[in-house]
Motif scaffolding. Structure first.
Motif, PDB file in Angstrom:
ATOM      1  N   THR A 156     -85.026 -40.505  42.313  1.00  0.00           N
ATOM      2  CA  THR A 156     -85.434 -40.693  43.700  1.00  0.00           C
ATOM      3  C   THR A 156     -85.973 -42.099  43.968  1.00  0.00           C
ATOM      4  O   THR A 156     -85.643 -42.711  44.972  1.00  0.00           O
ATOM      5  CB  THR A 156     -86.527 -39.665  44.081  1.00  0.00           C
ATOM      6  OG1 THR A 156     -86.080 -38.382  43.671  1.00  0.00           O
ATOM      7  CG2 THR A 156     -86.771 -39.654  45.575  1.00  0.00           C
ATOM      8  N   TYR A 157     -86.806 -42.596  43.056  1.00  0.00           N
ATOM      9  CA  TYR A 157     -87.521 -43.826  43.376  1.00  0.00           C
ATOM     10  C   TYR A 157     -86.977 -45.066  42.666  1.00  0.00           C
ATOM     11  O   TYR A 157     -87.149 -46.167  43.139  1.00  0.00           O
ATOM     12  CB  TYR A 157     -89.009 -43.675  43.044  1.00  0.00           C
ATOM     13  CG  TYR A 157     -89.664 -42.595  43.864  1.00  0.00           C
ATOM     14  CD1 TYR A 157     -89.983 -42.814  45.204  1.00  0.00           C
ATOM     15  CD2 TYR A 157     -89.930 -41.351  43.310  1.00  0.00           C
ATOM     16  CE1 TYR A 157     -90.569 -41.816  45.962  1.00  0.00           C
ATOM     17  CE2 TYR A 157     -90.514 -40.347  44.071  1.00  0.00           C
ATOM     18  CZ  TYR A 157     -90.836 -40.585  45.400  1.00  0.00           C
ATOM     19  OH  TYR A 157     -91.397 -39.598  46.145  1.00  0.00           O
ATOM     20  N   ALA A 158     -86.354 -44.887  41.491  1.00  0.00           N
ATOM     21  CA  ALA A 158     -85.922 -46.065  40.736  1.00  0.00           C
ATOM     22  C   ALA A 158     -84.399 -46.113  40.576  1.00  0.00           C
ATOM     23  O   ALA A 158     -83.868 -47.082  40.059  1.00  0.00           O
ATOM     24  CB  ALA A 158     -86.586 -46.089  39.365  1.00  0.00           C
ATOM     25  N   LYS A 159     -83.736 -45.037  40.994  1.00  0.00           N
ATOM     26  CA  LYS A 159     -82.278 -44.912  40.882  1.00  0.00           C
ATOM     27  C   LYS A 159     -81.807 -44.688  39.442  1.00  0.00           C
ATOM     28  O   LYS A 159     -81.019 -43.810  39.170  1.00  0.00           O
ATOM     29  CB  LYS A 159     -81.527 -46.135  41.459  1.00  0.00           C
ATOM     30  CG  LYS A 159     -81.893 -46.461  42.900  1.00  0.00           C
ATOM     31  CD  LYS A 159     -81.512 -45.345  43.850  1.00  0.00           C
ATOM     32  CE  LYS A 159     -81.987 -45.677  45.261  1.00  0.00           C
ATOM     33  NZ  LYS A 159     -82.618 -44.537  45.907  1.00  0.00           N
ATOM     34  N   GLY A 219     -87.654 -49.574  38.103  1.00  0.00           N
ATOM     35  CA  GLY A 219     -87.728 -49.522  39.556  1.00  0.00           C
ATOM     36  C   GLY A 219     -88.822 -50.422  40.103  1.00  0.00           C
ATOM     37  O   GLY A 219     -89.314 -51.325  39.419  1.00  0.00           O
ATOM     38  N   ILE A 228     -95.216 -48.445  40.742  1.00  0.00           N
ATOM     39  CA  ILE A 228     -96.124 -47.720  41.620  1.00  0.00           C
ATOM     40  C   ILE A 228     -97.318 -48.625  41.891  1.00  0.00           C
ATOM     41  O   ILE A 228     -97.976 -49.090  40.967  1.00  0.00           O
ATOM     42  CB  ILE A 228     -96.604 -46.419  40.946  1.00  0.00           C
ATOM     43  CG1 ILE A 228     -95.389 -45.539  40.593  1.00  0.00           C
ATOM     44  CG2 ILE A 228     -97.562 -45.668  41.850  1.00  0.00           C
ATOM     45  CD1 ILE A 228     -95.721 -44.392  39.668  1.00  0.00           C
ATOM     46  N   LEU A 256     -95.027 -37.803  44.445  1.00  0.00           N
ATOM     47  CA  LEU A 256     -94.401 -37.988  43.140  1.00  0.00           C
ATOM     48  C   LEU A 256     -94.560 -36.781  42.235  1.00  0.00           C
ATOM     49  O   LEU A 256     -93.899 -36.667  41.218  1.00  0.00           O
ATOM     50  CB  LEU A 256     -95.017 -39.210  42.453  1.00  0.00           C
ATOM     51  CG  LEU A 256     -94.798 -40.544  43.155  1.00  0.00           C
ATOM     52  CD1 LEU A 256     -95.736 -41.585  42.592  1.00  0.00           C
ATOM     53  CD2 LEU A 256     -93.366 -40.992  42.981  1.00  0.00           C
ATOM     54  N   SER A 286     -97.498 -48.837  34.963  1.00  0.00           N
ATOM     55  CA  SER A 286     -96.540 -49.277  35.962  1.00  0.00           C
ATOM     56  C   SER A 286     -96.802 -50.731  36.332  1.00  0.00           C
ATOM     57  O   SER A 286     -97.949 -51.144  36.470  1.00  0.00           O
ATOM     58  CB  SER A 286     -96.643 -48.377  37.199  1.00  0.00           C
ATOM     59  OG  SER A 286     -95.569 -48.655  38.065  1.00  0.00           O
ATOM     60  N   ASN A 315     -88.185 -38.155  39.649  1.00  0.00           N
ATOM     61  CA  ASN A 315     -88.840 -39.359  40.153  1.00  0.00           C
ATOM     62  C   ASN A 315     -87.974 -40.589  39.888  1.00  0.00           C
ATOM     63  O   ASN A 315     -87.879 -41.484  40.727  1.00  0.00           O
ATOM     64  CB  ASN A 315     -90.209 -39.555  39.496  1.00  0.00           C
ATOM     65  CG  ASN A 315     -91.270 -38.682  40.150  1.00  0.00           C
ATOM     66  OD1 ASN A 315     -91.032 -38.111  41.221  1.00  0.00           O
ATOM     67  ND2 ASN A 315     -92.411 -38.564  39.511  1.00  0.00           N
TER      68      ASN A 315
END
Lengths: 120, 304, 133
Positions: free
Chosen positions: C52-55, C80, C83, C102, C118, C49
């Motif tokens: 993919t989503y926050a690098k 990142g 959510i 996710l 988050s 995750n």
């Protein structure tokens, strides 16, 4: 880490040797989908005995391999999923639906041989 | 907060925390005197203790000699704990003693009983010794009592903990036994489930089955739930997971013996039955398994 | 015993490193093969995750516990986008295999305690504990 692929008669056998990164998995997918037609194979076995886990990405990629290979006219069997890996997979909600599985390489080969002898 | 924990966990010399009666120094002196008294009268006091144990019909599972040997060991540990104010040695002894006597059926009340008896025997001897000087007796008892309580506590708690450990172990063993994975033919396993399935048991059952599939190279598994009275949504989902995990190992699962009640539950809660291969009874399940494996069972007469 | 293993997560290779460290710690604490695999799988999902989503982000793994026994504490942290709808992210379709979600409900099922915080534009912290059985 590249996954070695062996041609045995009308079948291709890919043996995973260690834990795979996402990149390795994507590479494996491309290699198998390409080679299955070049080698004129009827079936593909992917041996995942050495895989430490099967998370959502790994199982999605393997499912895609099976689907793409079917579109290319051949059959895929995933063999060697370890008991604890299988347990974690179903807890995670992964079932590899629509993909043929077998206990190990020997069983996978038996399955393919039976299938293609009877239809031949 | 952190400090608090530290103090609780340190094997405290209890006289440090004693605030009743004499000053710290005075307590230490009294304890030395007390310890000396117990050492001097060791033979007589432990004999008296062992006699009272037998009289009270405690530790009946043990012989007189055994009781005396254990009494001696506990007595010495007891005196040492009084002297040093540390309880590790006594604790360790209590544990090993419990390990030895639990399998022989010694009960918690017996262990608590003998420790209280020792406390009583020693208190009486102190009384006899100091009865002429009540002030001194009072101070001696003040020093003795918290230590004696703590010692009694240590031994009893040690015993109970050991007992709990044994019980846990036995529960584990019973659970293993209650879900036998049986091989009835080459590559065919049967898993008869009887009784109540809770999530913990469901998990254990799955683990055992998966291992069984691997070691027996099973291709077909018949899970018979004739003996399962009721099933809720959680357990039903576990069953579905067991079936799916088995398939990932390359084995086909046939579920047999679903009672009308369970069938109704499964339909009502909407469990996806498409993935489940079900057959009415165990016999039918085995027959189907044999067909899947390529066996054909025929009466001897018909075969010839 | 109490030191924290920190694995920076930047590429897919780090995912493998993080889960292998998690498994090794679980085994060293006496976790069964199955429980160690559950820990490794959960770490793999969380690390993925992050990638993919926050690098980029970090996975912290440490031994913890109380008088009942040892546990493993894993914290996955990223800076990142965050959510926006945690409730939705935790909603469970029984299977995650088909979707690109996710996978958080799946992770939650693998572990004993699960917590997520988050903040939009600031990042996400996921914590889980798995006890030795």
């Amino acid at each position: 880490m590249e996954v070695p692929v062996l041609k045995q008669g009308p079948f291709l056998i890919a043996t995973v040797q260690a834990a795979l990164t996402d990149e390795d998995l994507v590479h494996l997918r491309r290699a198998m989908v390409e080679r299955v037609v070049i080698a004129r194979s009827l079936g593909v076995i992917i041996d995942v005995t050495a895989m430490d886990i099967m998370d959502s990405f790994a199982s999605r990629t393997l499912r895609e391999v099976a689907q793409m290979i079917r579109l290319r006219g051949a059959e895929t069997v995933i063999v060697g999923i370890q008991p604890e890996v299988a347990f974690a997979m179903v807890q995670l909600g992964i079932t590899l639906e629509g993909v043929v599985t077998a206990l190990d390489l020997e069983e996978g080969l038996n399955y393919l041989k039976q299938k293609f002898n009877s239809s031949a | 907060m952190a400090k608090e924990t530290e103090r609780l966990e340190r094997p405290t010399a209890w006289h440090e925390t004693l605030d009743r009666g004499a000053s710290l120094e005075g307590t230490a002196v009294l304890l030395r005197e007390l310890v000396a008294h117990l050492r001097e009268n060791r033979t007589q006091l432990r004999e008296e203790w062992a006699r009272r144990i037998t009289e009270a019909k405690l530790l009946t599972a043990m012989s007189k000699d055994e009781i005396f040997a254990e009494a001696t060991a506990v007595y010495d540990q007891y005196v040492e704990a009084l002297e040093t104010g540390t309880f590790e040695a006594l604790q360790a002894y209590a544990r090993s003693l419990s390990e030895r006597i639990i399998p022989r059926g010694v009960e918690t009340h017996e262990v608590v009983g003998i420790v209280l008896l020792l406390r009583d025997v020693l208190a009486r001897s102190l009384f006899a010794k100091y009865q002429a000087d009540f002030t001194k007796l009072d101070r001696i008892l003040d020093a003795y009592e918290p230590a004696a309580n703590r010692i009694a506590n240590t031994v009893a708690v040690g015993f109970v903990q050991e007992r709990e450990r044994v019980i846990r172990q036995q529960q584990e063993a019973i659970r293993e036994l209650s879900t036998p994975v049986l091989q009835v033919r080459e590559r065919l396993l049967i898993l008869p489930i009887i009784g109540v399935i809770d999530p913990q048991r469901a998990r254990q059952l799955t683990e055992q089955l998966l291992r069984g599939i691997r070691t027996n190279r099973a291709k077909v598994v018949v899970i018979d739930i004739t003996g399962v009275a009721a099933m809720d949504a959680t357990v039903a989902n576990h069953l579905v997971q067991t079936v799916e995990a088995s398939r990932l190992l390359g084995a086909t699962v046939i579920v047999t013996g679903l009672s009308p009640e369970i069938a109704q539950t499964l339909v009502t809660i909407g469990v996806d039955l498409g993935k489940m291969n079900t057959v009415g009874d165990l016999q039918g399940g085995i027959e189907q398994a044999e067909r899947l494996l390529g066996y054909k069972v025929v009466p001897i007469g018909a075969a010839s | 015993m109490n030191h924290t293993i920190r694995v920076p997560i930047n590429t897919d290779k780090d995912i493998v490193a993080a889960r292998q460290k998690g498994r090794a710690l679980a085994l060293s604490l006496g976790f069964s093969e199955i429980d160690s695999t559950l820990v490794a799988t959960a770490i793999s999902e969380l690390a993925r995750n992050i990638v993919t989503y926050a690098k980029r982000g970090e996975i912290r793994i440490q031994a913890d516990g109380n008088s009942k026994g040892p546990c493993i504490l894993v914290i996955a942290k990223d800076k990142g986008a965050g959510i926006s709808n945690i409730k939705l992210a935790l909603q469970d379709g029984f299977s995650t295999s088909g979707s690109l979600g996710l996978g958080l409900p799946g992770v939650k099922r693998l572990v004993d305690e699960f917590e997520i915080v988050s903040h939009i534009g600031k990042g996400t912290v996921v914590k889980f504990k798995k006890w030795k059985t």
